[in-house]
Design an enzyme around this catalytic site. Sequence first.
Site, PDB file in Angstrom:
ATOM      1  N   ALA A 149      -0.382   5.180  -6.875  1.00  0.00           N
ATOM      2  CA  ALA A 149      -1.346   6.081  -6.223  1.00  0.00           C
ATOM      3  C   ALA A 149      -2.447   6.544  -7.171  1.00  0.00           C
ATOM      4  CB  ALA A 149      -0.627   7.270  -5.582  1.00  0.00           C
ATOM      5  N   ARG A 166       4.354  -5.635  -5.796  1.00  0.00           N
ATOM      6  CA  ARG A 166       2.957  -6.011  -5.961  1.00  0.00           C
ATOM      7  C   ARG A 166       2.823  -7.487  -5.622  1.00  0.00           C
ATOM      8  NH1 ARG A 166       5.810  -3.461 -10.397  1.00  0.00           N
ATOM      9  NH2 ARG A 166       4.332  -3.145 -12.098  1.00  0.00           N
ATOM     10  N   GLU A 187      -2.936  -7.223  -6.633  1.00  0.00           N
ATOM     11  CA  GLU A 187      -2.027  -6.344  -7.385  1.00  0.00           C
ATOM     12  C   GLU A 187      -2.886  -5.236  -7.995  1.00  0.00           C
ATOM     13  OE1 GLU A 187      -0.696  -8.033 -11.127  1.00  0.00           O
ATOM     14  OE2 GLU A 187      -2.057  -9.711 -10.875  1.00  0.00           O
ATOM     15  N   HIS A 227      -7.805   3.903 -10.560  1.00  0.00           N
ATOM     16  CA  HIS A 227      -8.014   3.571 -11.978  1.00  0.00           C
ATOM     17  C   HIS A 227      -9.490   3.603 -12.345  1.00  0.00           C
ATOM     18  CE1 HIS A 227      -3.860   2.279 -12.720  1.00  0.00           C
ATOM     19  NE2 HIS A 227      -3.884   1.790 -11.496  1.00  0.00           N
ATOM     20  N   THR A 246       0.806  -1.223   0.000  1.00  0.00           N
ATOM     21  CA  THR A 246       0.000   0.000   0.000  1.00  0.00           C
ATOM     22  C   THR A 246       0.839   1.274   0.000  1.00  0.00           C
ATOM     23  OG1 THR A 246      -1.683  -1.208   1.219  1.00  0.00           O
ATOM     24  CG2 THR A 246      -1.870   1.177   1.228  1.00  0.00           C
TER      25      THR A 246
END
Lengths: 472, 141
Positions: A46, A310, A335, A49, A41
């Site tokens: 950042a 990830r 991910e 999406h 995290t």
Amino acid sequence: MYDVLIIGAGAVGCAAAMELAKFRLSVCVVDKESDVCEGTTKANSAIAHAGFDAEPGTLKAKLNVRGSKMMPELAEKLDFAYKQNGAMVLCFDEADKPKLDILKDRAVKNGVDKVSIISGDEARKIEPSLSDDVCAALLAETSAIICPFEMTLAFAENAYSNGTEFKLSTEVTGIDKQGDIFIVSTSGGNIEAKVVINAAGVYADKIHAMVCSSPLGITARRGEYLLMDKAAGNIVSHTVFQLPTKMGKGILVTPTVHGNLLAGPTAEDINDKENLATTKGGLDQIKAKGALSVKNIPFGKVITSFTGLRAVGDTGDFIIGHSDVKGFIDAAGIESPGLTSAPAIGEYLRDLTGELIALEKKENLIETRKGIAHFAQLSAQQQNELIKQNASYGKIVCRCETITEGEILDAINRPLGATTLDGVKRRTRAGMGRCQAGFCSPTTMALIADKLGIKIEDVRKNGIADRRQDDE
Amino acid sequence: MNEYSLIIIGGGPAGMAAALAAKKAGVDDLLILERDSVLGGILNQCIHNGFGLHTFKEELTGPEYAERYADMVRQQDIPYELDTMVLGVEKLAESDKKAVTVISAKRGVQTLYAKAVVLAMGCRERPRGALNIPGYRPQGV
């Protein structure tokens, strides 16, 4: 005995905690690190999406779009930084244009609004710094930039204020199921719970294998980034992606919600899940590929580089659901678009929990959370009011980001407060500017030592003293 | 009082020397602004000796040399404000004055005005990150 134990205090674990805190349940979150938001995290692009990338029908698609739509209201209610800046996917080769159509088609199927295909000239009109080689682009207006730290802290603080317990610096070492009860052994003693949620990021495979016999594989995928000074933050206003080319997966260039410029990530599968090193090859690759999208990126204005890992699952999709052991729920392989999906994953985990134990709504739920005052963003009048109430807001500690002593004290004193330099940094941005904590570290350390009643030499950058000793 | 003939930004060696010279030349309403909690600027971290050979004809460390200047500033009654950071400097359109916006616990956020401003803030080092050296980021380095 808890009703639910959540392993992992990242975006997913904290989102689940916040959702479950709405019900009359006893919930505990454990994490081996000394703060929330210490794993995947804390080091990613950042981005919230829009949701055009994931294959229709997958959990990734469903939860991404849901998360993206939840985000504006959550940001408002929980007071974290969010800006809908839009995104573009660039196409550099006429022959690749059908790939944009595929993305647009996916967007429609996934239920993403405001997606269109524009010409290279139209793209350059919106973003004048784009390369002359761009021949077309997908424009997704609902893509946004967020502060992952603030978002996760907001989830955690809201959960906490609604009664969730957090056991930090507590590493899970084994899980045993006795009857209907899980006995989870940790570095801080045994914890009993009826339901266990595995949100352990890159270690979700290890936690899963402690009690389940079904296979679950997680690979750490290293992504390196370059972060540039705010003086470079205006070069693009949209998040700029690339279509995957023969040269491999694309590198994004984006403004951050705080006004810096970010370029990355690389993508490299590695075996060591603690390997957060940057590499010369990786950093060079970001520069080379970033330059394909945007002209004259001022890489001379880099203020720091970093690596994130990830948690890539072995199915290609998020692995969220009941495991082969009743009561043990996985939230693994989160991910990209995991950060965006987190609030939707929280809801999903709530529903899965509801299939195991009764969910009764809590009365007097606290629905909002007030963040730390962002002094630098206030008007002079508001700043003076704050200083009048509390003189510590008149003292600038982090000079680059204009962060006051008052903000740092709030970060330390508030529920689930900071205990380390990085904890203060993620909560306030003190140390995130041009000098990268060169000037504010000693002052911040003195404030932490004073408020926690510890010696200044025991103040850590991150982690806890005992665990890190062998690093030195 | 928010109006000065001269505002000097930075209470290090250059700022203090400028203030002393201005005072000697007859500028009485001047003010030094320093964001640290002591005068001296960069000299406070220059703990080696060798300072002062020309000016004071003796060998001093950086902090000692700074202290000599700070003493002179106090002897000359030159006002200075510590823990005070300048947030912006602006030339006013309608006059020759310059607006200097400062923040301190005492003043809050306030705009001061000056006929002249001396910038004596020193320089900023580039951090390790700017050099882009690959590898781990060791703690505390």
